[in-house]
Scaffold this active site. Sequence first.
Site, PDB file in Angstrom:
ATOM      1  N   SER A  41       4.799  -4.556   6.668  1.00  0.00           N
ATOM      2  CA  SER A  41       5.190  -5.771   5.889  1.00  0.00           C
ATOM      3  C   SER A  41       5.162  -6.800   6.616  1.00  0.00           C
ATOM      4  O   SER A  41       5.004  -7.445   7.603  1.00  0.00           O
ATOM      5  CB  SER A  41       6.159  -5.667   4.460  1.00  0.00           C
ATOM      6  OG  SER A  41       6.479  -6.655   2.975  1.00  0.00           O
ATOM      7  N   LYS A  46       6.277  -7.375  13.856  1.00  0.00           N
ATOM      8  CA  LYS A  46       4.511  -6.433  13.977  1.00  0.00           C
ATOM      9  C   LYS A  46       4.276  -7.330  15.620  1.00  0.00           C
ATOM     10  O   LYS A  46       4.392  -7.180  16.654  1.00  0.00           O
ATOM     11  CB  LYS A  46       3.631  -6.931  13.574  1.00  0.00           C
ATOM     12  CG  LYS A  46       3.879  -5.704  12.478  1.00  0.00           C
ATOM     13  CD  LYS A  46       3.230  -5.235  11.683  1.00  0.00           C
ATOM     14  CE  LYS A  46       2.803  -6.507  10.794  1.00  0.00           C
ATOM     15  NZ  LYS A  46       3.829  -7.353   9.917  1.00  0.00           N
ATOM     16  N   ASP A 119      -2.850  -5.416  16.876  1.00  0.00           N
ATOM     17  CA  ASP A 119      -1.871  -6.526  16.300  1.00  0.00           C
ATOM     18  C   ASP A 119      -2.680  -6.512  14.604  1.00  0.00           C
ATOM     19  O   ASP A 119      -3.222  -7.559  14.493  1.00  0.00           O
ATOM     20  CB  ASP A 119      -0.968  -7.487  16.303  1.00  0.00           C
ATOM     21  CG  ASP A 119       0.228  -7.976  15.695  1.00  0.00           C
ATOM     22  OD1 ASP A 119       1.268  -7.840  14.996  1.00  0.00           O
ATOM     23  OD2 ASP A 119       0.662  -9.736  15.620  1.00  0.00           O
ATOM     24  N   PRO A 121      -2.526  -7.810  10.504  1.00  0.00           N
ATOM     25  CA  PRO A 121      -1.989  -8.561   9.269  1.00  0.00           C
ATOM     26  C   PRO A 121      -0.501  -7.560   8.319  1.00  0.00           C
ATOM     27  O   PRO A 121      -1.402  -6.945   7.910  1.00  0.00           O
ATOM     28  CB  PRO A 121      -2.946  -9.448   9.148  1.00  0.00           C
ATOM     29  CG  PRO A 121      -4.278  -8.669   8.557  1.00  0.00           C
ATOM     30  CD  PRO A 121      -3.785  -7.999  10.686  1.00  0.00           C
ATOM     31  N   ASN A 174      13.378  -1.793  13.020  1.00  0.00           N
ATOM     32  CA  ASN A 174      13.332  -3.109  13.060  1.00  0.00           C
ATOM     33  C   ASN A 174      14.382  -3.957  12.988  1.00  0.00           C
ATOM     34  O   ASN A 174      14.510  -3.631  11.763  1.00  0.00           O
ATOM     35  CB  ASN A 174      11.630  -3.699  13.344  1.00  0.00           C
ATOM     36  CG  ASN A 174      11.843  -4.684  14.636  1.00  0.00           C
ATOM     37  OD1 ASN A 174      12.207  -4.424  15.699  1.00  0.00           O
ATOM     38  ND2 ASN A 174      10.700  -5.924  14.579  1.00  0.00           N
ATOM     39  N   LYS A 175      14.602  -4.656  13.556  1.00  0.00           N
ATOM     40  CA  LYS A 175      15.811  -5.719  13.847  1.00  0.00           C
ATOM     41  C   LYS A 175      16.730  -5.250  13.708  1.00  0.00           C
ATOM     42  O   LYS A 175      18.008  -5.899  12.559  1.00  0.00           O
ATOM     43  CB  LYS A 175      15.966  -7.108  12.056  1.00  0.00           C
ATOM     44  CG  LYS A 175      13.764  -7.117  12.519  1.00  0.00           C
ATOM     45  CD  LYS A 175      13.838  -8.978  11.633  1.00  0.00           C
ATOM     46  CE  LYS A 175      12.856  -8.790  12.341  1.00  0.00           C
ATOM     47  NZ  LYS A 175      11.944 -10.208  10.634  1.00  0.00           N
ATOM     48  N   GLY A 480     -38.199 -16.261 -20.291  1.00  0.00           N
ATOM     49  CA  GLY A 480     -39.403 -17.457 -20.867  1.00  0.00           C
ATOM     50  C   GLY A 480     -40.628 -18.015 -19.233  1.00  0.00           C
ATOM     51  O   GLY A 480     -41.179 -18.534 -20.140  1.00  0.00           O
ATOM     52  N   SER A 484     -44.627 -11.061 -19.526  1.00  0.00           N
ATOM     53  CA  SER A 484     -45.051 -10.144 -20.387  1.00  0.00           C
ATOM     54  C   SER A 484     -46.040 -10.596 -20.482  1.00  0.00           C
ATOM     55  O   SER A 484     -47.391 -10.081 -20.497  1.00  0.00           O
ATOM     56  CB  SER A 484     -44.492 -10.304 -21.696  1.00  0.00           C
ATOM     57  OG  SER A 484     -43.552  -9.670 -21.768  1.00  0.00           O
ATOM     58  N   SER A 551     -35.318  -8.423 -14.004  1.00  0.00           N
ATOM     59  CA  SER A 551     -34.731  -8.175 -12.683  1.00  0.00           C
ATOM     60  C   SER A 551     -34.445  -8.791 -11.250  1.00  0.00           C
ATOM     61  O   SER A 551     -35.309  -9.185 -10.673  1.00  0.00           O
ATOM     62  CB  SER A 551     -36.362  -7.707 -11.913  1.00  0.00           C
ATOM     63  OG  SER A 551     -36.935  -8.419 -11.515  1.00  0.00           O
TER      64      SER A 551
END
Length: 638
Positions: A41, A46, A119, A121, A174-175, A480, A484, A551
Site C-alpha cells: 500500500s 517500499k 519499486d 507504486p 515494515n516500520k 445521411g 444506401s 460502421s
Amino acid sequence: MSETTHKESSYVTDELIAADIDAYLVQHQHKSLLRFITCGSVDDGKSTLIGRLLYDSKMIFEDQLAAVEADSKKFGTQGQNIDFALLVDGLAAEREQGITIDVAYRFFATEKRKFIVADTPGHEQYTRNMVTGASTADLAVILIDARKGVLTQTRRHSYLAHLIGIRNLVVAVNKMDLIGYDHDKYDAIIADYRQFADSIGIKNFTPMPISGFMGDNITTKSENTPWYTGMPLIQHLETVELDVTADQAKNFRLPVQWVNRPNLDFRGFSGLISTGVVKPGDAVRVLPSGKTSTVSRIVTFDGDLPKAVAGQSVTLCFADEVDCSRGDVITLADAPVQVADQFEVNLVWMADEALTPGRAYWLKIGTQLVSAVIHPPKYLVNVNTLEHMAAKTLELNSIGVTNIATDKPIPFEPYADNRALGGFIVIDKMTNATVGAGMINFSLRRSQNVHWQPLDVSRETHAKLKNQNAGVLWFTGLSGAGKSTIANLVEKKLVRMNRHTFLLDGDNVRHGLNKDLGFTDADRIENIRRVGEVAKLMTDAGLIVVTAFISPFRSEREMVRSMMAPGEFIEIFIDTTLADAESRDVKGLYKKARAGELKNFTGIDSPYEAPQQPEIHIDTSKLTAEEAADLIIAKLIP
C-alpha cells in the site's frame, strides 16, 4: 632496493591486481540474477527499503550520496537524516509528493548474487504499473506498515502477484521501530495476512519484521527483535531458489523469435528457451504445424553447445528441412504443447478507456502477434471480498475472467505451467497502446471439437461459374451521407453488366439478423462482426457483396477486411460534412439526437472514425449520387 628490482616488483603487483580484477569479473559474470519487486500500500516504505538495500550493498557513488543528502533536507521525510526513498523516487512529482508513481528499476549485487529490483507504486490508480513490474519478477516483497496492518492495496498486490505466478513471497512488516518492535502486534498482522493468503490460494510465504529506515533485519539480524528466528532479508534474497532453476525440470519449450539465415549453407531457429533442456539428437516438434525433426546443432555466439537449458538464448539447427517461422514453438516430439484458438483467461485492464467487448485487439503472446476478440467478462473479482461481480466491461485496474478468440490457432500452455506461453498483453489496434495483460487458464473445449469441413467445390469455382471476381464493396460514412442511395445505384449498374451481386443494407439487417442488437459501442461492433461473417459467406459463394453501414470504428472495418482474401475488401468512404448530413436528415434522426431523445448517435454523442486510406473516396459536395456511382464502377471495372 635497486631501481630494476623496484620496477619488477611494481610489474608483479600490477599483474596480480589485474588477475584479481579478471577473476572478480569472471565470478561476477557467473553470479545468478534474481528479479524481484517491492509492493504494497501507499507509504508502506517500499522506496525506503530499496534505498537501504542500495546503501548497504555499497552501490551508491559518493556524488549520488551527496545529492541525496542535500535532497533529503529539501524533500525528505526523515528530518535531517538521509531519506533513502530519494535514491529510487526519481520523478520530480514523486519527490514533491513523497510517493512512487512509475516503476523504478535498480541494480545491485552482493558477493553471492546479482539483483534487479522494481519499486512499484502503491496507489490504486497505478495498479497497472505494478503489474508491469511484476510480470518479470521471481520474487515479491510485500510490505505492510506495522502501524496500519493489512490494507486494501496489500490484498490487491498480493492477489496480483499470485495471479501473475510469483511463487516466492516475502511479507515484510515494515516500520517495526515505530511500534517499539512489538512481537504481539507483528504476530497479529501476520495472522491476518495468512487468513487472506489462504483464501486466494497462496500456500507459502516468508514473514519477517523489518525497519527499512533503521536497517533492522535488512542485511543482518537485529538485536531489537530477538524473538525473530528467520534470516535477514538480504540473506533470504541470496539463497531463494530462482524460477529458472525450477523451469529447467519442465518439458522443453522454445518460442521462435527469429529465423537465422545468414547464408545459403546455414538455417537455424533462434529464441530464448522458456523451459526444459535440449541436446543434439533430441527429436523435436514444431507447433502449430506439428512437423517433426531432430536437433543437429545448438549454436551460440561462443560456439556450439552440448546442451542448452531454460534461460539461455540459442539457435537450433534441424537435421531436416522443416517449415518453422517466428511465433512457432519448438518442443520435444513426445511432449508437445496444446494448440487452440479459444481460451478462458484472467485479464487485468490497464487503460483509461474501458474494454470494448467484441472489438478485435492485438494479442502479443510469446513471440507471436495475433488478432483476438475479447468477449464480455464472465465476472469481475472484488479483491477485498474475493466476490465474483457481474460486469459488461472492464474499467481501469479491473481484474476479470473472460473468454477470448484468436484469428488462428496458437501454441500455448496454461499460465500456471509456463509464463512465457501462457501470459500475454493486449494492444489497441488503432493507438498501439498496451491496454491489458492476461493469463491463459485453459482452452475452451469447443475449440478442440469444432473442425473445418473440407469442401469439394471451392470459392474460386463459385466465382468462375459467375464469370467474375468475388468481393465486398464496403460503403461507410455518416448517417445521411448517401451510402444506401449510392450503393443501390452501384448494384443496379453491376446487374446491368451481368454481375451477380447482393446488397446488405444497415437498416434492413437490423430488422432480421441483428434485431437483438442496440446501438452501444459493443452492439455496434457485434453488428459489424455479424455482417462481416455473412459477407464472407457470400464471397465464398462467388458474389459481389455491396454493403451500406455507418460502421463508425476503424478497428471493426479492419476486422472485416481481415476476414476476406487479399484484395477482396474495397472500402468506399462516402465523405459528407456533419452539417450537410444533418441538413438532409431524411429520417429525423439528427433532430432526435440533438434533443437527447436518441442516445449513442454517430456524429452527435458517438464518434465516427473516418477511413485513413480508403480504396475509393467519394466527396458528395462535388458529385451527385449518379456521378458517384459511375465513378465507383469506373474504378472497379476499367
